[in-house]
Design an enzyme around this catalytic site. Structure first.
Site, PDB file in Angstrom:
ATOM      1  N   HIS A 138       0.830  -1.203   0.000  1.00 52.64           N
ATOM      2  CA  HIS A 138       0.000   0.000   0.000  1.00 52.64           C
ATOM      3  C   HIS A 138       0.868   1.258   0.000  1.00 52.64           C
ATOM      4  CE1 HIS A 138      -2.305   3.143   2.276  1.00 52.64           C
ATOM      5  NE2 HIS A 138      -3.168   2.876   1.315  1.00 52.64           N
ATOM      6  N   GLU A 193       2.105   1.806  -3.457  1.00 54.32           N
ATOM      7  CA  GLU A 193       1.041   2.366  -4.308  1.00 54.32           C
ATOM      8  C   GLU A 193       0.979   3.889  -4.145  1.00 54.32           C
ATOM      9  OE1 GLU A 193      -3.328   3.531  -3.566  1.00 54.32           O
ATOM     10  OE2 GLU A 193      -2.963   1.466  -2.919  1.00 54.32           O
ATOM     11  N   HIS A 194       1.083   4.360  -2.917  1.00 51.53           N
ATOM     12  CA  HIS A 194       1.084   5.809  -2.674  1.00 51.53           C
ATOM     13  C   HIS A 194       2.295   6.474  -3.315  1.00 51.53           C
ATOM     14  CE1 HIS A 194      -1.992   6.901   0.551  1.00 51.53           C
ATOM     15  NE2 HIS A 194      -2.262   5.638   0.264  1.00 51.53           N
ATOM     16  N   GLU A 250       4.517  11.189   2.554  1.00 50.35           N
ATOM     17  CA  GLU A 250       3.486  10.175   2.326  1.00 50.35           C
ATOM     18  C   GLU A 250       3.342   9.254   3.529  1.00 50.35           C
ATOM     19  OE1 GLU A 250       0.405   9.687  -0.203  1.00 50.35           O
ATOM     20  OE2 GLU A 250       2.073  11.118  -0.281  1.00 50.35           O
ATOM     21  N   GLU A 264      -4.242   8.103   7.482  1.00 48.79           N
ATOM     22  CA  GLU A 264      -5.239   7.152   6.963  1.00 48.79           C
ATOM     23  C   GLU A 264      -5.499   6.042   7.982  1.00 48.79           C
ATOM     24  OE1 GLU A 264      -5.942   4.464   2.883  1.00 48.79           O
ATOM     25  OE2 GLU A 264      -4.041   5.523   3.213  1.00 48.79           O
TER      26      GLU A 264
END
Length: 419
Positions: free
Chosen positions: A47, A50-51, A120, A127
């Site tokens: 994940h 992906e960011h 990030e 998140e």
């Protein structure tokens, strides 16, 4: 519709489906590297990667990635799942070459700038914090963890904050080196697309890449368990999972029809009995999920601390009762809902591109939608009743969040299911 598949010499698969009359298209790269491919010390890295794909490449800054797609009115995004990570864009047909160039660039050429990694990292930690503050979100992560304890398949996609807080450039590069080979990628496009032109571009971009070989994963084993988290909330959030077939099992469509009949809409049994007749909750649903080697039927509801016992008992009774009196009408309605959802979804280029990529990864081919419709139509009322009857000995998991003192435990639920 015209579906075509080409496999490059290094194993990269290209699947396209031309949809006559459409002036737009969806194009993306599906990489068979998701949460279940992570080692325990890597949990959350797929994940994170992906960011980071959107944070700059050797050819484009993060702003240029966004601008070049949005300058032509397009849209670009990505997601990470248990079995795949997808990078995709929606654009006008004439801009497919640009979209593919940008997508391939962010996948193949990320620079992993140290400052961007820190930025990030903070975004992902936010998140994670947001998920923890969303009871009807985090409870499904906990349910997954107790269903598949101490396994890659049971770990969260986001990963724990302490691991995310420690990932660095080398960790990202290692995961890419281990999993991002052309033989583990599927380039899928649908809408107003030209197969031959996409294959030529794919050859130019990916043709020189070396295959990586099989990226075997640890088999998933649904073991079941319970997690109760006490917190001062207005409601108890209840989620239960029952083991069900993976997508290669012959009963996978039976499980899907059963879940739809039990809790797939306002006419479903659980909605009618638990909400409409008894008023025990605002929201209750059941859904079926299938993966390569496992699956589950999940039931979720939220209710007051005083009524959690009644809601749980009534839910279990309805799951059992289906073995005796599931009607032809209920099964026909569930079949119709599944077929309509499938066929209406295929009107979208984005859904078609995703479906084709997923099916190609599973089967090595893309079965026509008529095959799925036929399999759904083959599910009979007797099959549903037999399936419901078999749940008395099923492996189950339970997650509870909120004022849970009066909520029955998993042992009592299983006793009631077996009674």
């Amino acid at each position: 519709m015209s579906l075509q598949i080409t496999t490059l010499t290094n194993g990269l698969k290209v699947v396209t489906e031309n949809m006559p009359g459409l002036g737009s298209a969806s194009v993306g790269l599906w990489v068979q590297a998701g949460g279940r491919h992570e080692r325990v010390e890597q949990n959350g890295i797929a994940h994170f990667l992906e960011h980071m794909a959107f944070k700059g490449t050797v050819r484009r800054t993060a702003l240029q990635i966004a601008e070049q797609i949005e300058d032509v009115g397009g849209y670009i995004n990505a997601y990470t799942s248990k079995e795949m990570t997808a990078y995709y864009a929606r654009c006008l047909s004439g801009d497919v070459p640009l979209a593919l160039d940008v997508i391939s660039d962010i996948v193949l050429n990320p620079i992993f700038d140290g400052k961007e990694i820190e930025t990030e990292r903070h975004v992902i930690l936010q998140e994670i914090g947001q998920a923890l503050d969303t009871p009807d979100d985090i409870i499904f992560d906990w349910l997954q963890e107790v269903s598949y304890p101490d396994q890659p398949f049971g770990r969260t996609i986001l990963g724990p904050a302490e691991r995310v807080g420690a990932f660095g450039r080398e960790d990202l590069q290692t995961f890419v080196a281990e999993h991002y080979g052309p033989d583990r990628m599927i380039l899928s496009a649908a809408g107003g697309v030209d197969h031959d032109a996409i294959v030529r571009q794919a050859e130019d971009i990916f043709g020189a890449l070396a295959a990586r070989g099989d990226n075997g994963v640890e088999p998933a084993a649904f073991r079941g368990g319970e997690r109760r988290v006490v917190k001062k909330l207005e409601q108890v959030h209840f989620a239960m999972a029952l083991e069900s077939p993976g997508y290669r099992h012959p009963d996978v469509y039976t499980a899907q029809v059963y879940a739809m009949a039990m809790g797939g809409g306002m006419s479903s049994r659980l909605f009618q009995k638990v909400r409409e007749e008894r008023g025990l909750c605002y929201s209750i649903f059941a859904q079926s999920a299938a993966y390569e080697d496992t699956g589950s039927i999940t039931i979720y509801a939220g209710t007051s601390k005083e009524e959690i016992g009644d809601l749980t008992g009534l839910t279990i009774d309805e799951l059992k009762r289906a073995a005796d009196d599931m009607s032809e009408a209920e099964v026909a309605r569930a079949r119709a809902q599944l077929k309509a959802g499938l066929l209406m979804g295929l009107e979208s280029p984005s859904n078609r591109a995703e479906r084709n990529a997923r099916l190609l990864a599973i089967w090595g081919r893309v079965p026509d939608a008529t095959e799925a419709v036929a399999r759904i139509d083959e599910v009979t009322t007797d099959a549903i009743r037999r399936y419901a009857g078999g749940l008395t000995g099923a492996t189950a998991s339970l997650a509870l969040y909120g004022p849970v003192a009066k909520a029955p435990g998993l042992a009592k639920i299983l006793d009631r299911l077996a009674a």
